[in-house]
Design a protein around this motif. Structure first.
Motif, PDB file in Angstrom:
ATOM      1  N   ALA A  42       0.832  -1.209   0.000  1.00 55.87           N
ATOM      2  CA  ALA A  42       0.000   0.000   0.000  1.00 55.87           C
ATOM      3  C   ALA A  42       0.864   1.256   0.000  1.00 55.87           C
ATOM      4  N   PHE A  43       1.996   1.199   0.686  1.00 51.37           N
ATOM      5  CA  PHE A  43       2.909   2.350   0.706  1.00 51.37           C
ATOM      6  C   PHE A  43       3.501   2.592  -0.681  1.00 51.37           C
ATOM      7  N   ALA A  44       3.856   1.500  -1.400  1.00 51.90           N
ATOM      8  CA  ALA A  44       4.376   1.644  -2.758  1.00 51.90           C
ATOM      9  C   ALA A  44       3.336   2.292  -3.669  1.00 51.90           C
ATOM     10  N   ALA A  45       2.055   1.950  -3.484  1.00 55.05           N
ATOM     11  CA  ALA A  45       1.000   2.579  -4.285  1.00 55.05           C
ATOM     12  C   ALA A  45       0.899   4.078  -3.983  1.00 55.05           C
ATOM     13  N   LEU A  46       1.065   4.442  -2.709  1.00 52.53           N
ATOM     14  CA  LEU A  46       1.041   5.866  -2.352  1.00 52.53           C
ATOM     15  C   LEU A  46       2.200   6.601  -3.022  1.00 52.53           C
ATOM     16  N   LEU A  47       3.370   5.999  -3.036  1.00 53.82           N
ATOM     17  CA  LEU A  47       4.526   6.652  -3.667  1.00 53.82           C
ATOM     18  C   LEU A  47       4.304   6.852  -5.159  1.00 53.82           C
ATOM     19  N   ALA A  48       3.649   5.885  -5.807  1.00 46.42           N
ATOM     20  CA  ALA A  48       3.352   6.041  -7.228  1.00 46.42           C
ATOM     21  C   ALA A  48       2.416   7.226  -7.460  1.00 46.42           C
ATOM     22  N   ALA A  49       1.482   7.436  -6.534  1.00 46.14           N
ATOM     23  CA  ALA A  49       0.558   8.575  -6.672  1.00 46.14           C
ATOM     24  C   ALA A  49       1.217   9.900  -6.327  1.00 46.14           C
ATOM     25  N   GLN A  50       2.280   9.858  -5.518  1.00 46.71           N
ATOM     26  CA  GLN A  50       2.965  11.086  -5.095  1.00 46.71           C
ATOM     27  C   GLN A  50       4.324  11.234  -5.793  1.00 46.71           C
ATOM     28  N   GLN A  51       4.444  10.710  -6.997  1.00 44.62           N
ATOM     29  CA  GLN A  51       5.717  10.729  -7.708  1.00 44.62           C
ATOM     30  C   GLN A  51       6.270  12.149  -7.821  1.00 44.62           C
ATOM     31  N   GLY A  52       7.573  12.292  -7.485  1.00 45.78           N
ATOM     32  CA  GLY A  52       8.225  13.600  -7.586  1.00 45.78           C
ATOM     33  C   GLY A  52       8.191  14.405  -6.310  1.00 45.78           C
ATOM     34  N   ALA A  53       7.451  13.961  -5.288  1.00 42.63           N
ATOM     35  CA  ALA A  53       7.365  14.712  -4.037  1.00 42.63           C
ATOM     36  C   ALA A  53       8.659  14.541  -3.233  1.00 42.63           C
ATOM     37  N   MET A  54       9.060  15.599  -2.547  1.00 48.77           N
ATOM     38  CA  MET A  54      10.212  15.538  -1.650  1.00 48.77           C
ATOM     39  C   MET A  54       9.804  14.821  -0.368  1.00 48.77           C
ATOM     40  N   CYS A  55      10.676  13.916   0.111  1.00 49.90           N
ATOM     41  CA  CYS A  55      10.329  13.090   1.270  1.00 49.90           C
ATOM     42  C   CYS A  55      11.180  13.454   2.486  1.00 49.90           C
ATOM     43  N   HIS A  56      10.535  13.491   3.648  1.00 49.58           N
ATOM     44  CA  HIS A  56      11.190  13.623   4.957  1.00 49.58           C
ATOM     45  C   HIS A  56      10.639  12.532   5.858  1.00 49.58           C
ATOM     46  N   VAL A  57      11.530  11.878   6.603  1.00 46.46           N
ATOM     47  CA  VAL A  57      11.120  10.836   7.554  1.00 46.46           C
ATOM     48  C   VAL A  57      11.431  11.327   8.964  1.00 46.46           C
ATOM     49  N   LEU A  58      10.407  11.315   9.836  1.00 49.88           N
ATOM     50  CA  LEU A  58      10.563  11.697  11.233  1.00 49.88           C
ATOM     51  C   LEU A  58      10.438  10.433  12.081  1.00 49.88           C
ATOM     52  N   LEU A  59      11.477  10.157  12.900  1.00 49.68           N
ATOM     53  CA  LEU A  59      11.543   8.936  13.704  1.00 49.68           C
ATOM     54  C   LEU A  59      11.124   9.174  15.150  1.00 49.68           C
ATOM     55  N   ASP A  60      10.345   8.246  15.686  1.00 46.98           N
ATOM     56  CA  ASP A  60      10.102   8.188  17.129  1.00 46.98           C
ATOM     57  C   ASP A  60       9.892   6.723  17.472  1.00 46.98           C
ATOM     58  N   VAL A  61      11.024   6.003  17.633  1.00 50.62           N
ATOM     59  CA  VAL A  61      10.976   4.546  17.802  1.00 50.62           C
ATOM     60  C   VAL A  61      11.772   4.153  19.040  1.00 50.62           C
ATOM     61  N   VAL A  62      11.469   2.959  19.540  1.00 48.45           N
ATOM     62  CA  VAL A  62      12.146   2.443  20.726  1.00 48.45           C
ATOM     63  C   VAL A  62      13.602   2.131  20.425  1.00 48.45           C
ATOM     64  N   GLU A  63      13.897   1.714  19.175  1.00 51.61           N
ATOM     65  CA  GLU A  63      15.248   1.272  18.842  1.00 51.61           C
ATOM     66  C   GLU A  63      16.254   2.403  18.672  1.00 51.61           C
ATOM     67  N   GLU A  64      15.866   3.643  18.935  1.00 51.11           N
ATOM     68  CA  GLU A  64      16.822   4.752  18.835  1.00 51.11           C
ATOM     69  C   GLU A  64      17.634   4.804  20.137  1.00 51.11           C
ATOM     70  N   ASP A  65      18.930   4.533  20.013  1.00 47.08           N
ATOM     71  CA  ASP A  65      19.807   4.483  21.183  1.00 47.08           C
ATOM     72  C   ASP A  65      20.765   5.667  21.183  1.00 47.08           C
ATOM     73  N   PHE A  66      21.197   6.043  22.408  1.00 48.79           N
ATOM     74  CA  PHE A  66      22.111   7.172  22.581  1.00 48.79           C
ATOM     75  C   PHE A  66      23.258   6.756  23.494  1.00 48.79           C
ATOM     76  N   ALA A  67      24.421   7.349  23.257  1.00 49.02           N
ATOM     77  CA  ALA A  67      25.594   7.081  24.091  1.00 49.02           C
ATOM     78  C   ALA A  67      26.407   8.359  24.217  1.00 49.02           C
ATOM     79  N   ILE A  68      27.007   8.548  25.398  1.00 54.39           N
ATOM     80  CA  ILE A  68      27.857   9.708  25.669  1.00 54.39           C
ATOM     81  C   ILE A  68      29.306   9.232  25.686  1.00 54.39           C
ATOM     82  N   ASP A  69      30.188   9.983  25.000  1.00 55.75           N
ATOM     83  CA  ASP A  69      31.592   9.594  24.948  1.00 55.75           C
ATOM     84  C   ASP A  69      32.418  10.861  24.765  1.00 55.75           C
ATOM     85  N   THR A  70      33.727  10.702  24.892  1.00 61.34           N
ATOM     86  CA  THR A  70      34.657  11.813  24.650  1.00 61.34           C
ATOM     87  C   THR A  70      35.684  11.374  23.621  1.00 61.34           C
TER      88      THR A  70
END
Length: 534
Positions: A42-70
């Motif tokens: 279904a997502f591929a069909a949406l992309l075919a209908a929106q051909q040429g549009a600029m895409c941005h992806v915004l993430l909010d997922v559990v698998e995003e990890d962070f670490a502090i280092d020097t």
């Protein structure tokens, strides 16, 4: 003007991908797709209908990890290689990773303080980005909701105390990001999908206490220190509902309205916005943002779009510059034409003056012309009128190209020629032998001039005409026109005229024999006389 007219904004959460379209400053839902085969199709069909549009992806997922280092404060290739190794150490095998410099240590080597982040599960992004690549959609960037919220923490000027920013998104859950001295230390996502305001407020209080305890275990909060918790309002979670949060000894709460968040990100909130994610999507649609996670191979179609836009801008700029230059040249040409029209009379006057003093053209050899000039210069001071008549004769003679000059003789009252020009050269009398000073005759003896006698100046020319031209009467007319015209303008008289042919209408005109080289064939003689005034 040169950007895409529409954008496709994608919010990726734990269970699904939420698509929005951005066009004419309006954010509109375009569909929700689960992470399975049916959702991918279904997502591929949406992309075919929106051909040429600029895409941005915004993430909010559990698998995003962070670490502090020097890391040592170095630059160039060494720094890039060192940070790449650190990312591989913390997030082995993660293709979507990046690093951010948050500051420098105050003592010692003054090492860089780094925030390392990554999506630990590549399969969270790969299926969706693969569809974008297959549809040749330009991907501007993959953005993190947590990393975008860093500027929000700094905006509230709480850089010297522990701050927790909590925001609830109906699509993903409760996101809590902890900051110390304006730097992100960790972030955690708790899946909460119950939209009951009372239950939400209770869960926010519980999770805030847990986060404070975890921060204290990391020694990010000192004993007795209060953690300021900023809660972003959302759909069903307004200021009045957040006022029920109990303030404790270690946690203080403050509500942040969506309108305030939108103003910070230079956009506007809408009544349909469910939470912080929709405000950030509007900011991405209106301004775009720095890419966080998309590697270069995922952005190749975006680079191609940038190159095409650059060529378009260069073409338009070149066209505008060319048209501007052409218009400027046209205006300058008009101005130059007006200037030429203004000075044209003066130019014609100067040309006429130049022609008046220009010596007549001649077919004589250079050594003949040189001798003639020397002869003329020797008599110039004594016979000034002679030069004016010669200039007049030269201009008149040039108007008759069918006449060829072969000899020229100038004399005064029967004395030997003062100047004689022939095809063989030029001769001139000595200045001391001029009649005006009592010069001698042809034998060198002084000539006697009685008082009251009038001297006459004679100019005789000889030449030939081209008898191959059958216009005999016209040639005869031209010769007589030359003789009479010069006599009239110079106030002299024609003393002798011998035309090359008798072209009168009463005479019989026989064509001469041109097979023999006869010097007399087509010859003519003309002689003028004037009263001499030395």
């Amino acid at each position: 003007m040169f950007g895409p007219r529409k954008k496709l904004l994608l919010l990726l959460c734990n269970d699904a991908l939420h698509a929005y379209t951005w066009q004419q400053q309006r954010l509109a839902p375009a569909g929700q797709f689960r992470n399975d085969e049916a959702g991918h199709a279904a997502f591929a069909a949406l992309l075919a209908a929106q051909q040429g549009a600029m895409c941005h992806v915004l993430l909010d997922v559990v698998e995003e990890d962070f670490a502090i280092d020097t890391a040592p404060h170095v630059a160039g290739r060494e720094r890039h290689a060192m940070l790449k190794r650190k990312l591989e150490t913390h997030f082995r095998g993660a293709r979507y990773a990046n690093y951010w410099m948050q500051g420098r240590e105050q003592g010692g080597r003054r090492d860089d303080r780094l925030l390392l982040s990554a999506i630990s599960n590549n399969a969270r992004l790969d299926p969706w980005l693969d569809r974008l690549d297959a549809a040749a959609m330009p991907l501007a960037g993959v953005h993190s909701l947590t990393l975008l919220s860093i500027t929000l923490a700094r905006h509230h000027d709480l850089s010297h105390e522990p701050v927790l920013i909590a925001s609830w998104q109906p699509e993903s859950g409760l996101r809590q990001s902890f900051y110390k001295a304006g730097e992100l230390k960790f972030s955690r996502l708790t899946p909460i999908h119950d939209a009951n305001p009372a239950l939400l407020v209770e869960r926010i209080g519980v999770e805030a206490e847990r986060t404070r305890q975890y921060a204290a275990s990391l020694r990010l909060i000192q004993r007795g220190e209060t953690m300021q918790t900023l809660v972003v309002t959302a759909d069903g979670l307004d200021e009045s509902a957040l006022s029920a949060l109990p303030a404790t000894e270690g946690v203080a709460y403050q509500a942040i309205l969506l309108d305030e968040v939108a103003q910070h990100f230079r956009t506007q909130s809408h009544a349909d916005d469910a939470g912080l994610a929709q405000v950030l999507l509007r900011a991405l649609g209106q301004h775009g943002w720095r890419n966080h996670y998309a590697p270069p191979e995922r952005r190749r179609f975006y680079r191609l779009w940038q190159a095409a836009r650059g060529l378009t801008i260069a073409t338009v700029a070149g066209t505008v510059i060319g048209l501007t230059w052409a218009g400027n040249e046209w205006l300058n040409a008009e101005a130059r034409e007006d200037d030429l029209d203004a000075v044209a009379p003066r130019i014609r006057q100067v040309q006429q003056q130049a022609l008046a003093i220009q010596p007549p053209a001649s077919e004589q050899a250079p050594h003949v012309m040189k001798a003639t000039v020397m002869a003329v210069d020797s008599l110039k001071a004594r016979w000034p009128d002679m030069f004016a008549r010669w200039a007049m004769f030269g201009r008149d003679f040039q108007a008759y190209p069918q006449l060829a000059l072969r000899s020229l003789d100038w004399s005064v009252d029967g004395q030997p020629s003062l100047i004689r020009l022939t095809e063989g050269g030029a001769t001139a009398a000595s200045p001391a032998a001029t009649p005006a000073e009592g010069g001698g005759g042809g034998d060198g003896q002084p000539a006697t001039v009685a008082p009251g006698d009038t001297l006459y100046e004679f100019l005789a020319i000889g030449g030939r005409v081209d008898l191959n031209d059958t216009r005999y009467r016209q040639t005869d007319y031209r010769l007589r026109q030359l003789a009479d015209g010069l006599a009239t303008r110079s106030r002299g008289a024609v003393a002798q005229l011998e035309p090359p042919l008798d072209a009168r209408s009463t005479s019989k005109l026989d064509r001469p024999d041109l097979s023999q080289d006869n010097a007399a064939t087509g010859a003519f003689q003309v002689e003028w006389k004037w009263e001499a005034k030395p």
